[in-house]
Scaffold this motif. Structure first.
Motif, mmCIF file in Angstrom:
data_model
loop_
_atom_site.group_PDB
_atom_site.id
_atom_site.type_symbol
_atom_site.label_atom_id
_atom_site.label_comp_id
_atom_site.label_asym_id
_atom_site.label_seq_id
_atom_site.Cartn_x
_atom_site.Cartn_y
_atom_site.Cartn_z
ATOM 1 N N ILE A 24 -2.862 34.627 -13.828
ATOM 2 C CA ILE A 24 -3.152 33.298 -14.168
ATOM 3 C C ILE A 24 -4.367 32.675 -13.145
ATOM 4 C CG2 ILE A 24 -2.547 30.907 -14.569
ATOM 5 C CD1 ILE A 24 0.064 31.860 -15.788
ATOM 6 N N LEU A 25 -3.852 32.802 -12.027
ATOM 7 C CA LEU A 25 -4.838 32.296 -10.907
ATOM 8 C C LEU A 25 -5.946 33.162 -10.916
ATOM 9 C CD1 LEU A 25 -2.210 31.334 -8.177
ATOM 10 C CD2 LEU A 25 -3.614 29.693 -9.511
ATOM 11 N N PHE A 26 -6.038 34.282 -11.024
ATOM 12 C CA PHE A 26 -7.155 35.188 -11.187
ATOM 13 C C PHE A 26 -8.194 34.962 -12.259
ATOM 14 C CE2 PHE A 26 -9.148 39.612 -12.031
ATOM 15 C CZ PHE A 26 -10.080 39.673 -10.752
ATOM 16 N N THR A 27 -7.650 34.852 -13.338
ATOM 17 C CA THR A 27 -8.397 34.462 -14.681
ATOM 18 C C THR A 27 -8.783 33.193 -14.395
ATOM 19 O OG1 THR A 27 -7.093 35.979 -15.970
ATOM 20 C CG2 THR A 27 -8.335 34.299 -17.207
ATOM 21 N N ALA A 28 -8.217 31.980 -13.963
ATOM 22 C CA ALA A 28 -8.565 30.545 -13.980
ATOM 23 C C ALA A 28 -9.855 30.674 -12.784
ATOM 24 C CB ALA A 28 -7.498 29.676 -13.460
ATOM 25 N N PHE A 29 -9.776 31.636 -11.879
ATOM 26 C CA PHE A 29 -10.682 31.759 -10.722
ATOM 27 C C PHE A 29 -11.938 32.384 -11.038
ATOM 28 C CE2 PHE A 29 -7.335 31.228 -7.006
ATOM 29 C CZ PHE A 29 -6.931 29.898 -7.395
ATOM 30 N N GLY A 30 -12.059 32.708 -12.140
ATOM 31 C CA GLY A 30 -13.175 33.378 -12.931
ATOM 32 C C GLY A 30 -13.189 34.764 -12.399
ATOM 33 N N PHE A 31 -12.059 35.613 -12.402
ATOM 34 C CA PHE A 31 -11.897 36.994 -11.890
ATOM 35 C C PHE A 31 -12.371 36.982 -10.623
ATOM 36 C CE2 PHE A 31 -13.033 36.675 -16.374
ATOM 37 C CZ PHE A 31 -11.877 36.950 -17.005
ATOM 38 N N GLY A 32 -12.122 35.968 -9.584
ATOM 39 C CA GLY A 32 -12.149 35.978 -8.309
ATOM 40 C C GLY A 32 -13.607 35.377 -7.918
ATOM 41 N N SER A 33 -14.560 35.170 -8.912
ATOM 42 C CA SER A 33 -15.692 34.549 -8.406
ATOM 43 C C SER A 33 -15.486 33.119 -7.755
ATOM 44 C CB SER A 33 -16.808 34.261 -9.568
ATOM 45 O OG SER A 33 -16.226 33.650 -10.569
ATOM 46 N N GLY A 34 -14.694 32.442 -8.138
ATOM 47 C CA GLY A 34 -14.408 30.921 -7.706
ATOM 48 C C GLY A 34 -13.637 30.825 -6.258
ATOM 49 N N LEU A 35 -13.559 32.061 -5.692
ATOM 50 C CA LEU A 35 -12.948 31.947 -4.418
ATOM 51 C C LEU A 35 -14.269 32.079 -3.514
ATOM 52 C CD1 LEU A 35 -9.933 34.564 -4.918
ATOM 53 C CD2 LEU A 35 -9.851 32.174 -4.451
ATOM 54 N N ALA A 36 -15.166 31.971 -3.938
ATOM 55 C CA ALA A 36 -16.207 31.899 -2.665
ATOM 56 C C ALA A 36 -16.257 30.661 -1.883
ATOM 57 C CB ALA A 36 -17.508 31.859 -3.574
ATOM 58 N N LYS A 37 -16.499 30.830 -0.585
ATOM 59 C CA LYS A 37 -16.253 29.946 0.234
ATOM 60 C C LYS A 37 -17.201 28.819 0.169
ATOM 61 C CE LYS A 37 -13.332 31.716 3.394
ATOM 62 N NZ LYS A 37 -11.995 31.357 3.260
ATOM 63 N N PHE A 38 -18.477 29.071 -0.411
ATOM 64 C CA PHE A 38 -19.685 28.416 -0.318
ATOM 65 C C PHE A 38 -19.988 28.155 -2.054
ATOM 66 C CE2 PHE A 38 -24.293 27.384 -0.697
ATOM 67 C CZ PHE A 38 -24.083 26.015 -0.200
ATOM 68 N N ALA A 39 -19.823 26.875 -2.465
ATOM 69 C CA ALA A 39 -20.460 26.694 -3.795
ATOM 70 C C ALA A 39 -19.721 27.523 -4.794
ATOM 71 C CB ALA A 39 -21.778 26.790 -4.081
ATOM 72 N N PRO A 40 -18.295 27.411 -4.919
ATOM 73 C CA PRO A 40 -17.579 28.298 -5.905
ATOM 74 C C PRO A 40 -17.896 27.784 -7.399
ATOM 75 C CG PRO A 40 -16.083 26.443 -4.680
ATOM 76 C CD PRO A 40 -17.627 26.466 -4.106
ATOM 77 N N GLY A 41 -18.072 26.794 -7.739
ATOM 78 C CA GLY A 41 -18.680 26.319 -8.981
ATOM 79 C C GLY A 41 -19.817 27.104 -9.473
ATOM 80 N N THR A 42 -20.811 27.439 -8.615
ATOM 81 C CA THR A 42 -21.966 27.782 -8.786
ATOM 82 C C THR A 42 -21.772 29.562 -9.004
ATOM 83 O OG1 THR A 42 -23.296 26.316 -7.745
ATOM 84 C CG2 THR A 42 -24.245 28.524 -7.951
ATOM 85 N N TRP A 43 -21.094 30.149 -8.104
ATOM 86 C CA TRP A 43 -20.566 31.444 -8.175
ATOM 87 C C TRP A 43 -19.814 31.796 -9.354
ATOM 88 C CZ3 TRP A 43 -23.000 35.011 -5.722
ATOM 89 C CH2 TRP A 43 -23.568 34.760 -4.374
ATOM 90 N N GLY A 44 -19.061 30.803 -9.755
ATOM 91 C CA GLY A 44 -18.206 31.063 -10.893
ATOM 92 C C GLY A 44 -18.666 30.822 -12.207
ATOM 93 N N THR A 45 -19.994 30.437 -12.330
ATOM 94 C CA THR A 45 -20.890 30.336 -13.388
ATOM 95 C C THR A 45 -21.412 31.832 -13.657
ATOM 96 O OG1 THR A 45 -21.461 28.091 -13.090
ATOM 97 C CG2 THR A 45 -22.959 29.221 -14.405
ATOM 98 N N LEU A 46 -21.517 32.575 -12.707
ATOM 99 C CA LEU A 46 -22.124 34.026 -13.005
ATOM 100 C C LEU A 46 -21.431 34.875 -14.027
ATOM 101 C CD1 LEU A 46 -23.323 34.558 -9.424
ATOM 102 C CD2 LEU A 46 -24.583 33.610 -11.230
ATOM 103 N N PRO A 47 -19.818 34.646 -13.822
ATOM 104 C CA PRO A 47 -19.399 35.620 -14.893
ATOM 105 C C PRO A 47 -19.431 35.120 -16.259
ATOM 106 C CG PRO A 47 -17.927 35.312 -13.205
ATOM 107 C CD PRO A 47 -19.151 34.394 -12.925
ATOM 108 N N GLY A 48 -19.906 33.768 -16.541
ATOM 109 C CA GLY A 48 -20.307 33.195 -17.806
ATOM 110 C C GLY A 48 -21.690 33.588 -18.109
#
Length: 168
Positions: A24-48
């Motif tokens: 659940i967490l891994f998927t909600a975290f965008g397969f790990g992209s949201g775990l970036a230390k800097f700008a997680p929302g920006t990194w989390g947009t990339l899988p999209g």
């Protein structure tokens, strides 16, 4: 629940969790992209962007995927928030994935569409003009986490569609 915007070590999130909770967490975290230390929302947009690229040639499948991911995302965001004991943790980025897919709906798969879609979506997601900011502050739970990014995706789609129509 408090709102937390400070990502910490990935192992901290997953420690002591069941396999299902980790997924659940891994998927909600965008397969790990949201775990970036800097700008997680920006990194989390990339899988999209990657997902949208493959869906863009198939607009009805793209739309169906958005609907399905929205429903799944509401549930995932609520469950992840419950597991983290924090509302709208910055590492939860499934909402960014859905938002950027909305921005790119009904456009051709091209580098320009992806680049402009990314820029417009991140702009509206970060600046949060009314009613995005209102929703972000007043609608709670999984729906609230998803809804502000859904609206940002729609807001970003408008200028992108206009630019695409008139200039491409």
């Amino acid at each position: 629940m408090k709102k937390n915007n400070q990502p910490i070590s990935a192992s901290t999130y997953f420690h002591g969790k069941s396999y299902t909770e980790k997924m659940i967490l891994f998927t909600a975290f965008g397969f790990g992209s949201g775990l970036a230390k800097f700008a997680p929302g920006t990194w989390g947009t990339l899988p999209g962007l990657v997902l949208a690229y493959f869906l863009m040639p198939h607009p009805w499948l793209h739309l169906l995927t958005i609907v399905a991911l929205t429903a799944l995302g509401i549930w995932l965001c609520q469950r992840a928030s419950d597991l983290l004991k924090t509302h709208d943790h910055s590492s939860i980025v499934i909402d960014e994935i859905v938002g950027v897919c909305i921005t790119l709906l009904f456009l051709p798969a091209s580098p320009w569409a992806l680049l402009l879609g990314f820029v417009f979506f991140r702009f509206f997601d970060i600046v949060k003009p009314w009613p995005i900011r209102w929703v972000d502050r007043r609608v709670h739970g999984g729906l609230g986490i998803m809804l502000d990014d859904i609206i940002a995706g729609v807001f970003a789609a408008v200028p992108l569609q206009l630019i695409w129509y008139y200039f491409f």
